[in-house]
Design a protein around this motif. Sequence first.
Motif, PDB file in Angstrom:
ATOM      1  N   PRO A 129      34.005  47.694  40.091  1.00  0.00           N
ATOM      2  CA  PRO A 129      32.863  46.773  40.208  1.00  0.00           C
ATOM      3  C   PRO A 129      31.953  47.097  41.384  1.00  0.00           C
ATOM      4  CG  PRO A 129      34.916  45.679  40.795  1.00  0.00           C
ATOM      5  CD  PRO A 129      35.286  46.982  40.160  1.00  0.00           C
ATOM      6  N   SER A 162      39.328  47.699  42.455  1.00  0.00           N
ATOM      7  CA  SER A 162      38.170  47.196  43.208  1.00  0.00           C
ATOM      8  C   SER A 162      37.004  48.185  43.274  1.00  0.00           C
ATOM      9  CB  SER A 162      38.589  46.808  44.632  1.00  0.00           C
ATOM     10  OG  SER A 162      38.949  47.950  45.400  1.00  0.00           O
ATOM     11  N   ARG A 174      27.913  47.781  40.936  1.00  0.00           N
ATOM     12  CA  ARG A 174      26.915  46.978  41.648  1.00  0.00           C
ATOM     13  C   ARG A 174      26.142  47.757  42.709  1.00  0.00           C
ATOM     14  NH1 ARG A 174      30.649  43.891  39.536  1.00  0.00           N
ATOM     15  NH2 ARG A 174      30.267  41.682  39.069  1.00  0.00           N
ATOM     16  N   VAL A 214      33.720  43.209  44.230  1.00  0.00           N
ATOM     17  CA  VAL A 214      32.606  42.477  43.621  1.00  0.00           C
ATOM     18  C   VAL A 214      31.577  42.083  44.668  1.00  0.00           C
ATOM     19  CG1 VAL A 214      31.964  40.411  42.312  1.00  0.00           C
ATOM     20  CG2 VAL A 214      34.094  41.623  41.764  1.00  0.00           C
ATOM     21  N   ASP A 230      41.391  37.519  39.079  1.00  0.00           N
ATOM     22  CA  ASP A 230      40.795  37.904  40.353  1.00  0.00           C
ATOM     23  C   ASP A 230      41.833  37.722  41.457  1.00  0.00           C
ATOM     24  OD1 ASP A 230      38.252  38.558  39.446  1.00  0.00           O
ATOM     25  OD2 ASP A 230      37.514  36.505  39.626  1.00  0.00           O
TER      26      ASP A 230
END
Length: 208
Positions: free
Chosen positions: A109, A106, A113, A79, A71
């Motif tokens: 994710p 990036s 979501r 995220v 990360d």
Amino acid sequence: MRELNRRLLAAARRGDAHEVRAALHAGASVEARDEELRSPLLLAALGSHVETARVLVAAGADPDAQDRRHDSPWLVTGVTGNVEMMRVLLPAGPDLTLRNRFGGISLIPASERGHVAYVRAVLRETTLDVDHVNDLGWTALLEAVILGDGGRPHQEVVELLLAAGADPDLADTDGVPPLRHAERRGFTAIAALLQAARATTGAPSPAR
């Protein structure tokens, strides 16, 4: 120095911008790491502590510093979906091709979501690859369909990705395209968006 670094890391973790500034002024390293190799800026990004991140970026913190899980401050914004944090980090020049532990950027994710505002902003304000394929063989579009719930946020993400030029026919490693995944999951609204995008390219309907 070690104690100062611990002081800085603890302040970044709890989002105490004043204490972060004080620790830096006292000589703490802006690139100090905790036991998981998380930098102060990564801790701030994980906690969505925007003001703390702003102080650290001004001090020269690296937006690409990765921890044991791969990360980084920049990758984590996908995220959390924190648009303000994304904009704080952009002037620091993050590497848009940097990959997380799944081989994704990036955008992936964020699409999974259903972070609509983030997807919209990152597509408008950066030049990242909308068709980047991660180690699972999935693009942001595929993740929005395969791992999403088919609801309005994921529908909007699909719309944004397609409008940004995402390839509606880019299949997974088994050769299954986004449209077929959407149909199998009963995501009729998303399937309609994908069909419309494919119609503009003149692509034939995928085999069932």
